[in-house]
Design an enzyme around this catalytic site. Structure first.
Site, PDB file in Angstrom:
ATOM      1  CB  CYS A  17      -0.933  -0.001   1.206  1.00  0.00           C
ATOM      2  SG  CYS A  17      -1.837  -1.557   1.367  1.00  0.00           S
ATOM      3  CE  LYS A  60      -5.603   4.165   2.062  1.00  0.00           C
ATOM      4  NZ  LYS A  60      -4.660   5.290   2.252  1.00  0.00           N
ATOM      5  CG  PHE A 111      -0.225  -5.700   4.256  1.00  0.00           C
ATOM      6  CD1 PHE A 111      -0.743  -4.940   5.278  1.00  0.00           C
ATOM      7  CD2 PHE A 111      -1.063  -6.622   3.642  1.00  0.00           C
ATOM      8  CE1 PHE A 111      -2.059  -5.088   5.698  1.00  0.00           C
ATOM      9  CE2 PHE A 111      -2.382  -6.789   4.046  1.00  0.00           C
ATOM     10  CZ  PHE A 111      -2.876  -6.015   5.078  1.00  0.00           C
ATOM     11  CG  HIS A 134      -6.361   0.643   1.275  1.00  0.00           C
ATOM     12  ND1 HIS A 134      -5.443   1.273   0.467  1.00  0.00           N
ATOM     13  CD2 HIS A 134      -5.647   0.081   2.295  1.00  0.00           C
ATOM     14  CE1 HIS A 134      -4.232   1.106   0.973  1.00  0.00           C
ATOM     15  NE2 HIS A 134      -4.340   0.390   2.086  1.00  0.00           N
ATOM     16  CG  HIS A 170      -1.928   4.536   5.054  1.00  0.00           C
ATOM     17  ND1 HIS A 170      -1.813   4.373   3.690  1.00  0.00           N
ATOM     18  CD2 HIS A 170      -2.089   3.284   5.564  1.00  0.00           C
ATOM     19  CE1 HIS A 170      -1.900   3.079   3.388  1.00  0.00           C
ATOM     20  NE2 HIS A 170      -2.078   2.404   4.511  1.00  0.00           N
ATOM     21  CD  GLU A 174      -1.786   7.901   9.011  1.00  0.00           C
ATOM     22  OE1 GLU A 174      -1.346   8.693   8.160  1.00  0.00           O
ATOM     23  OE2 GLU A 174      -2.708   7.088   8.783  1.00  0.00           O
TER      24      GLU A 174
END
Length: 411
Positions: A163, A335, A399, A340, A303, A314
């Site tokens: 991502c 998002k 990830f 996503h 994010h 975050e």
């Protein structure tokens, strides 16, 4: 040696809110949601029935049918978004092909092609597998297709860091331009994984929201009732260009790219560092690269995936970097409106950040109805807000523990 300045001169977007930068941005600031029940395959047996599908995307309107058959959807999206960016940049024939490159991100590549050809192999045998299988599924097909389309002969690379792919791609593009490796680089990301295997595999990890009865309210970053992210597709392509090169040709200069940071958690293959230390270092590196202090940042595009661990990590990362100012700088997750887009998310979110910068408008975090006590910053809840912006930051975490941060400034 004098460091070359880098600016943005074009953008193109394919998103669940629309297949142009303007439709994407209009949807964001109108607090619309592009997440819907999946219609292009039967998901009745799946745990998750919805996603961020680009329903308005029709490659047949813009790509020759013979070419479409040789391209996976993720490459088609990259091509059309790149065309939009190319037109806005005004490059046309006014470029040296060996000085123009492409660095794009994708987390997975041609997943739909993998599924289709594997099924054909099982049902019809090896002799029926398409000769175009490898060119369609390979992750570098997106960047290669853009290069071939326009005849760009400079640096050509694909970044695959889950991502964070588009964020890492943009950081690489910035560094390459600063070094003088190219004058123009098309960068950003593309992804098309809203497929049976994509939905099933992410659902098996318990990564996705299962709010099947209410898809439009499923993506709820920083809300205490969040239950996972929403798998989406799309592309966000930006033209990064050396400032003097852009100025001399009279290009439309949208903003300046002033810094980037890239780090690794070196922890779990899926879960973020609980304290957000890798993300914090990426933000700190981006600020150092931009020669800025935390108080210089006016907005952070988070994010913000709507996962329980990720949103808290975050938030902690932002606090670690910004200290008491963390409570004064607005943060939002787009998002919440588009889901996503995995490897494309950083590109699309960079475009949202630049549009915020240019319009002095903060896109909201929609569906933030019950704030998580551990997520206690200003997330611009539910409604767009006017603001005076000079510097914006965009975060992308993936990830594998990948972290990327890019900083833009008004010019």
């Amino acid at each position: 040696m004098h460091e070359r300045r880098v600016v943005v001169t074009g953008m193109g977007a394919i998103t669940p809110l629309g297949c142009s930068v303007s439709s994407f941005w209009d949807g964001l600031i109108s607090s619309r949601c592009g997440i819907r029940t999946i219609k292009h395959f039967d998901c009745s047996r799946f745990d998750v029935h919805f996603g961020g599908v680009c329903a308005d995307f029709d490659p047949a309107r813009e790509i020759d049918p013979r070419r479409i058959k040789r391209m996976d959807r993720f490459a088609q999206m990259a091509l059309i978004a790149a065309r939009q960016a190319f037109i806005e940049s005004g490059l046309q024939d006014n470029f040296d092909p060996v000085r123009v490159g492409v660095i794009l991100g994708t987390g997975i590549g041609g997943l739909a092609e993998i599924e289709e050809q594997h099924l054909r192999l099982l049902q019809k045998g090896p002799g029926k597998v398409s000769a175009f299988t490898i060119p369609k599924l390979m992750a570098n097909a997106g960047s290669a297709t853009v290069s071939i389309e326009f005849g760009f002969q400079g640096v050509n690379a694909t970044v695959s860091t889950a991502c964070a792919s588009a964020g890492n791609a943009m950081a690489d593009a910035l560094r390459s331009l600063r070094r003088g490796d190219a004058d123009v680089i098309f960068t950003g990301g593309t992804e098309a994984t809203v497929t049976p295997l994509g939905i099933a595999a992410f659902a098996a990890m318990k990564a996705l929201s299962t709010r099947n009865d209410d898809p439009e309210h499923a993506s709820r970053p920083f809300d205490k009732d969040r239950d996972g992210f929403i798998l989406s597709e799309g592309a966000g392509i930006l033209v990064f260009e050396e400032y003097e090169h852009a100025r001399k040709r009279g290009a439309p200069i949208l903003c300046e790219v002033i810094g980037a940071g890239t780090t690794a958690d070196a922890g779990d293959i899926v879960q973020p560092d609980p304290e957000g230390r890798g993300g914090a270092r990426a933000m700190a590196e981006a600020l150092a690269s931009a020669r800025l202090n935390p108080e210089d940042v006016d907005y952070i595009n988070a994010h913000g995936t709507s996962t329980m661990l990720g949103d808290i990590a975050e938030t902690k990362a932002i606090k670690a970097v910004f200290g008491s100012r963390a409570y004064k700088v607005p943060v939002s997750s787009t998002k919440s409106a588009v889901g996503h887009l995995l490897g494309a998310s950083g590109g699309v979110e960079a475009i949202a950040s630049i549009m915020a910068l240019r319009s002095n408008t903060l896109p909201p975090t929609i569906n933030l109805e019950h704030p998580d006590p551990e997520c206690d910053l200003d997330y611009v809840p539910n409604t767009a807000r006017d603001a005076r912006l000079q510097v914006v930051m965009s975060n992308s975490f993936g990830f594998g523990g990948h972290n990327a941060c890019v900083v833009f400034r008004k010019i």
